[in-house]
Design a protein around this motif. Structure first.
Motif, short mmCIF file in Angstrom:
data_model
loop_
_atom_site.label_atom_id
_atom_site.label_comp_id
_atom_site.label_asym_id
_atom_site.label_seq_id
_atom_site.Cartn_x
_atom_site.Cartn_y
_atom_site.Cartn_z
N ASN A 1 2.24 -0.24 -0.16
CA ASN A 1 1.76 1.00 -0.72
C ASN A 1 2.86 2.33 -0.50
N ASP A 2 3.65 2.16 0.46
CA ASP A 2 4.67 3.23 0.99
C ASP A 2 5.73 2.95 0.07
N ALA A 3 5.67 3.60 -1.00
CA ALA A 3 6.76 3.24 -2.11
C ALA A 3 8.16 3.94 -1.66
N ASP A 4 8.10 5.07 -0.97
CA ASP A 4 9.37 5.85 -0.43
C ASP A 4 9.94 5.18 1.04
N ASN A 5 9.25 4.05 1.50
CA ASN A 5 9.47 3.71 2.78
C ASN A 5 9.80 4.76 3.87
N ASP A 6 8.95 5.71 4.03
CA ASP A 6 9.01 6.61 4.98
C ASP A 6 7.98 6.53 5.97
N VAL B 1 1.82 7.00 3.68
CA VAL B 1 1.57 6.86 2.25
C VAL B 1 0.60 8.06 1.66
N SER B 2 1.28 8.51 0.76
CA SER B 2 0.62 9.74 -0.04
C SER B 2 -0.46 9.38 -0.66
N ASP C 1 -0.59 10.14 -3.94
CA ASP C 1 0.11 9.68 -5.15
C ASP C 1 0.83 8.42 -5.16
N GLU C 2 1.32 8.13 -3.83
CA GLU C 2 1.85 6.53 -3.70
C GLU C 2 0.65 5.50 -3.85
#
Length: 151
Positions: free
Chosen positions: A110-115, A118-119, A121-122
């Motif tokens: 779920n962590d689309a931006d790999n930060d 998880v938002s 939106d993600e």
């Protein structure tokens, strides 16, 4: 009482489906359908998946900051593991669906931006990919036909 504690109790039924299909009356996936099928028609639609995943997100965003961070994910993973243990597994049926459902709830998935968090939106943005994992017959709906041994 914190929102997390109060909501976790309410969330237990919905969360059961997110992690482990169970064989209610010998039908693989029936427990999932009973808990995620909001309309009661025996089909979990994309809209129902979005609503349930939204409920899951709100439950585990304990500090209500709009993210499930690594620490909150620990609680999420523990709750999923406990739920799976409590369900007794899939007795050899539907293991693929169970694995796919679980994979689709992980931080990595779920962590689309790999930060590392998880938002909302993600989490909701991963619905289509999650549906592809679980909807084995590709009919854009989840039914008991998506569970059990592949034919």
């Amino acid at each position: 009482m914190t929102r997390f504690t109060a909501t976790a109790t309410i969330f237990a039924a919905a969360f059961t489906l997110a992690t482990a299909p169970v064989h209610a009356a010998g039908v693989p996936g029936q427990h999932f359908i009973e808990n995620w099928d909001l309309s009661g028609d025996g089909i979990v639609s994309l809209a129902e998946v979005i609503e349930r995943r939204g409920d899951i997100f709100l439950t585990f965003d304990a500090d209500e900051n709009g993210f499930i961070d690594a620490n909150e994910y620990v609680a999420f993973d523990e709750a999923r593991a406990e739920d799976m243990k409590g369900q007794g597994g899939a007795n050899g049926h539907g293991k693929g669906a169970m694995k796919n459902m679980s994979e689709g709830m992980t931080l990595a998935f779920n962590d689309a931006d790999n930060d590392g968090e998880v938002s909302r939106d993600e989490f909701l943005g991963a619905v289509d990919r999650w549906m592809e994992l679980v909807d084995r017959d590709g009919d854009n709906a989840i039914t008991t036909a998506d569970f059990g041994p592949k034919k």
